[in-house]
Each structure stands twice: as C-alpha cells, then as structure tokens.
Design an enzyme around this catalytic site. Sequence first.
Site: not given
Length: 333
Positions: A116, A198, A201
Amino acid sequence: MENGKKIVLSGIQPSGIPTIGNYVGALRNWPLLQGEGRLCYYCVANLHAITVKQDPDVLRENTLSLTALLLACGVDPKESVIFVQSDVKEHCELSWVLNCATYMGELNRMTQFKDKSAKHADNINAGLFTYPVLMAADILLYQSDIVPVGEDQRQHIEICRDIAIRFNRSHGEIFTIPEGYTPKFGARVMSLQNPAQKMSKSDPNPNGFVSIIDTPDVIRKKLRKAVTDCDGIVKYDLANKAGVSNLLAIYTSFTGKTMQEAEEHFAGQNYGALKNETADAVIEGLAPIQAEYARLMANKDYLHEIMHDGALRAGEAAAKTVKKVYAAMGFNA
Ligand code: TRP
C-alpha cells in the site's frame, strides 16, 4: 465464546462497491457461518478505509451501500450483528492500548503495508502502518474465536494472535486467541486486466474488476475484455496461463463445477465461449443479490435502523472487553 456460542468476526472496508472477488472470497461465506452455536459480528470497516484518502460523501454512501449488500448477500440481522466500525468507539480505544503493545519491527514485516505504501507513495500515513493493530482491536474486542478472511489477510491474523498472546502473558487472560479461517472453496479472484494482481474494488482501471452491482451488459463487456493468452487452450495452469486460469476460477466459483468438470466442458472450445459462459454464470449468480440490493437501497430508513441496532449490540460486547483491559492497565474502568 458467549452463552456457549462461538464468536465469528469479520470486516470489509467500504472503499468502493465490492467485487466478485470480495463476494467469492468473503461475502458469500458470511451468511453460511450463521447458525447453531455461532454468533457472527460483521463489521463495515470505515476506520480502516481512511488509511487511504476518501471523499466523505462517497464514504458515507459506500458505508450505506455495503450494509445493504451484506443484507442482500444473506446476512440476517436477527441472527448476526452488522455494524459500522466508527459507531463503536471501543475500536479506537482498544486500538491505542494495543498500539503500545505492538513492536515497530512486527509491523514492518507486513506485506500489505509495503504494497500500500508503494501504491500511495504520496500518503504514507501512520494509520497505514498501524492498520493491523486496529484490525487486531476489531477481532479481540469481541473475544472472537473464528475470523474468516481471504488469503491476503492471513498475516494480519497472525500478528493479531501474537499481540493477544503477549498481552495475556503480561496482563492475565484477557483475550480469546482467535483462529483465522479461509474457506477451501474461496477461490482467489485476480484482476481481469492483470492476473498477477488480486482483483480490487479500488483498481483505477474499471475493466480490471466486476463489481457486485455491475449490470449484465457491463459484466459481459468486462469479461470479454479480460486478458488471456494466445495458445487458445482452455486449461487451468496458474504459472503459464494466469488470465485463463482466473476466468476458470470465476466460472467454477459461480457454477459450483469442479475445475476438472470445467476443463472437460470447455475442451475444444475457444476463449470466446469461456468468457461468454463465465459472464452467464456471474450474471445469473448476482441477479437475486442485485434485486434485493435495489429493494434495500430504496429503504434507507431501514438500513439506518440496522446500523443503529448493530452498533448497540456490538457496543455492549466491546465495552465489556475494554473495561477488562482498562482495569488491567491500571486505568479507571
Ligand atoms: N483488513 C480487512 C481487509 O481489507 C478488513 C477488516 C477490517 C477485517 N477489520 C477486520 C477482516 C477484522 C477481518 C477481521 O480485507
């Protein structure tokens, strides 16, 4: 345990509309865990969501729609506790105490933090670093026995267990030590545009994911555009055929077929057939959820009632744990 029932807890961030990956890997399993001998807490983790920048109006809307989706997927508010994380102040309270019981070195090893902070290089905030501590607080507050999570969250469960075990060792038996639970059939769904990643969203490329509320047309279009390869054989081979394998994983997840059955079904057929039939299966599988979601979103008062009731029930359990922890720390409890 509470009244002889095992406690199940899981959370999902309202950082966008969930994808079919969230559905297959998590949401679909949540209603299945309801039942005899278990009490489930399902948390809309909006405190976690703000570790990346959020527009407040969008976050508010996403919190409401995620609550509706949990219900639409079959979580029953009479059996389970559906609540919004920020509505239960104990999450922040316990999180601080646990921050002081967690080592920088442990947090430094978290792969999600590394990923992240690479992705959001302009906003590497302290919350992103201590994210797993807040997640540990979510879990430990309810004395959870079982925590259903996707593969990518296993490391966060491990650190939660380490924190709890260490805390108990120095302060007495305060926390239940939780177990992570990753359902066998919870296939990991990858991005349609980059099957090495992955499905997410918050992917800036909307063709990378199918959201649970995408219309049939959009679902078909996105699946048609999914990357494959050029050898033309429908076969599950993660190392060499990641795109095709991902489509097969989606297909089997939505049809209930085994991988072998799927390969036999598509033998001699081209990728067009694989994409079309995968689209059919996804559209059909999501239809009842989408209908229920639309019905619930037209009844916002009801959704607010669910959130309010959930916060009260969750708050009661959480307050008990914080009281024990505060007493153990030498705080007024
Ligand atoms: N971090 C989890 C995710 O991104 C969501 C989450 C928040 C969670 N709190 C939790 C999962 C507690 C399990 C238990 O998927």
